[in-house]
Design an enzyme around this catalytic site. Sequence first.
Site, PDB file in Angstrom:
ATOM      1  N   GLU A 441      -5.134   5.628  -5.829  1.00 47.10           N
ATOM      2  CA  GLU A 441      -5.266   4.069  -5.447  1.00 47.10           C
ATOM      3  C   GLU A 441      -6.835   3.822  -5.145  1.00 47.10           C
ATOM      4  O   GLU A 441      -7.265   2.925  -4.418  1.00 47.10           O
ATOM      5  CB  GLU A 441      -4.273   3.553  -4.380  1.00 47.10           C
ATOM      6  N   GLU A 549       3.850   7.808  -7.306  1.00 42.16           N
ATOM      7  CA  GLU A 549       4.320   7.325  -6.005  1.00 42.16           C
ATOM      8  C   GLU A 549       5.209   6.149  -6.264  1.00 42.16           C
ATOM      9  O   GLU A 549       5.070   4.995  -6.846  1.00 42.16           O
ATOM     10  CB  GLU A 549       2.878   6.812  -5.307  1.00 42.16           C
TER      11      GLU A 549
END
Length: 854
Positions: A441, A549
């Site tokens: 991220e 994720e």
Amino acid sequence: MMPLMNRPLVWLLSLWFAACSPTGEQVRERSSWNDDWKFALSDSVPDYSSPDSDDSAWRVLSLPHDWSIEADFSLDNPATPGGGALPGGIGWYRKTFTLPETDRGKVVYVDFDGIYRNSEVWINGHSLGFRPNGYASFRYDLTPYLRYGNQPNVIAVRADNSEQPNSRWYSGSGIYRNVWLVKVNPVHVDHWGTFAHDMRISPEEATFALEVRVRNNGTEDREAEVSTSIYDSDNRPVTPPVTARLRIPYASGSDGPTQAYADTAYRGASVDHRFSIPDPKLWSPDSPSLYTAVTEVKVAGRVVDRYETVFGLRTFRWDSATGFYLNDKPLKIKGVCLHHDLGCLGTAVNTRAIERQLRILKEMGVNAIRTSHNAPAPELLDLCDRMGFLVQDESFDMWERRKSPYDYARYFAEWHVRDLTDQILRDRNHASVFMWSIGNEVLEQWNHADATELDLQAVNLVLNAGHAIDSALLKDTTLSRQSLITRHLAAVVKQLDTSRVVTAGCNEVNPANHLFRSEALDVLGFNYHERYLEPFPRNFPGKRLIVSESTSALMTRGYYEMPSDQIYIRPGSWDKSFEAPEHVCSSYDNCHVPWGSTHERAWHLVKTLPHVSGLFVWTGFDYLGEPTPYWWPSRSSFFGIVDLAGFPKDVYYMYKSEWTNEPVLHIFPHWNWKDGEPVDVWAYYNQADEVELFLNGKSLGVRQKTDSTYHVSWRVPFTPGTLRAVSRSEGKEVLVKEIHTAGEPARLVLTPDRSVIQADGSDLSFVTVDVCDIDGNRVPDATSLIRFSVEGPGEIAGTDNGDPNDPNSLRKPERRAYYGKALAVIRNKGGQGDILLKAVAEGLPEAMVTIQAR
């Protein structure tokens, strides 16, 4: 079969003896350097690097050590609840030691598996170097500065974790991973100096190469004979030795007293030994077979080094339409993400504690681990090799753009090549590692995303919300700086290992994502955004996908919010905070963050979409820090399938019913409610086509799962007594489970996970404490304060209860029961004998259990 926990000791002993030459001379010595350190915690300026510094009043301890976990949790700590609400500071470690005269002429290294963070190391007052990355493993050459005989040496280590916050989760502080002292002859196999590669495997034969890099720290070029043999897991040779002669150059002047920083540049020579193994035993999660390459280096006919490389034979293949293949067989990746803390032990590495976590996950059916979001401890990878877990090995949580005020972004430009290179070199022989992740991220996904003006709580929300991307990017054929960084990082990996794919965990799933546009990612990693999984082949033609994720469901073990068929999204949207009188989340799998989903929803999509290679659930265990959706007094997460103490939440059994072939029937919640109160009863089951529920002998009906629902349920007005569930297949009973209404607390029941542990000074037994009524039923609302004491060669390493809001230090020998349960962790202190653990609570008789250390 040898017990798993005995294997590391046996392996170390075999390595010790195997490192001897045929004449019995020690040619390579690698020994634990964890004992007899002195420690002081100080935020002041004093420099204790000089060997003459007075450390007589310092605390004596053994490593690994995490000083932060010893404190109480507090909102005043600058790490904030996002970083675990525990203190940082500056810690000094010093060790005084001597070396025999027989070591003169050898090369002596110190290997640090990890120091959090900003570490600097001195030997006898000489600085060896600085390492900012708290997760990196590194080596220093002590040789130029050592004294021998009766002359003492002093090594000093400064770990600076004072600038906070620098992490979005709990990092720990200090020399929290193992330290090793390595002694070798001047000509020796280099650090992380072998690589098993170029594997070509069929059922009949496996061929591969072993690269061996030989280093020369001597004073002149040397001729060497390098020979390698391959052994199976039973220590039987499976290949004849392969030998090559090399000239190992010496680079004059590259070492010496004038060089403060350890010399890590490769200087020497390398060779590829090629092997063929008939009828190979392939590594897989179900059958984690391993081989060992034993390399000998001879100079002038004398063995000067012996080096062992453990590896596995297996193949990886990815298909854009049908997912992942291991050894040419399709395998759905059933993974979880893990942070590196070990609950009440903090981040201080303990092999037994890691193994316990992995055993709990293995029993649930997990076959893969994502190391979130950093280089893992070597012990985790060793265990994954032997226990059978695939590993997505992740490197960075940020690149140039920071997520917290003092994080790694400030060092990225100078250190990322070194840190990434060292991680790949260290980990690339592990059979378990099947993909590299170069980032999680990272803010470089977007044009305009900067956390400079945001606090840590806001950053975590923003990261999961995504950002608007200008559609004009898709028309622009030039590569941005962000895309070039992605290519650069992938190239660093590929230069060292082309056998595995490169990915990154991305929470922007638009094709305009700068990381995707780089075309450097072999497999695209999606974080969340489940609605984009089905159209992935249309949005990204020919690309391969893993859900790096997923889910982020929120649960508190033992708490249930009804009605269970209502979904609670907390916070209501990514840009809003959330508060409630009690900081709890429902265990019905009906509560999740706005960017996530329920466990059942996420798994159903991955299960039914063939192009999705698998998923990593966020998270396997609760972890310290990032207490979403709440803030203080919460100080640990609600995301785990298993709580911080290691107690499974109910959804654990949903996964077990889907991911294993073991019969499962699990009913919940507890059966202590108000008379007449409507209670939703759920059941997870498998290997059956129906479940019938009975209350005090009366049937409440038969239920069957649908294709997209992985539980059955009943709404039942509460009446005290017994709930009894029966699962059946074609009318035949499979399993029966009962839950009884519990009475008042009457006793404590202590259950150690192991009654016999090793007398090695580090082995652990995890003792579960249940507050029970007179009939042995756990009392689900019990909150008794339990005090622990120990007699014999043991100590209380920590206590826990799974409560994300408990402000008391996890090192205290007392803990309140949380929903009727608590945990005490007993550690051997080095001696043999019986360890007697006592537990007392007001109004209850004393409880005891004995653990043998031998």
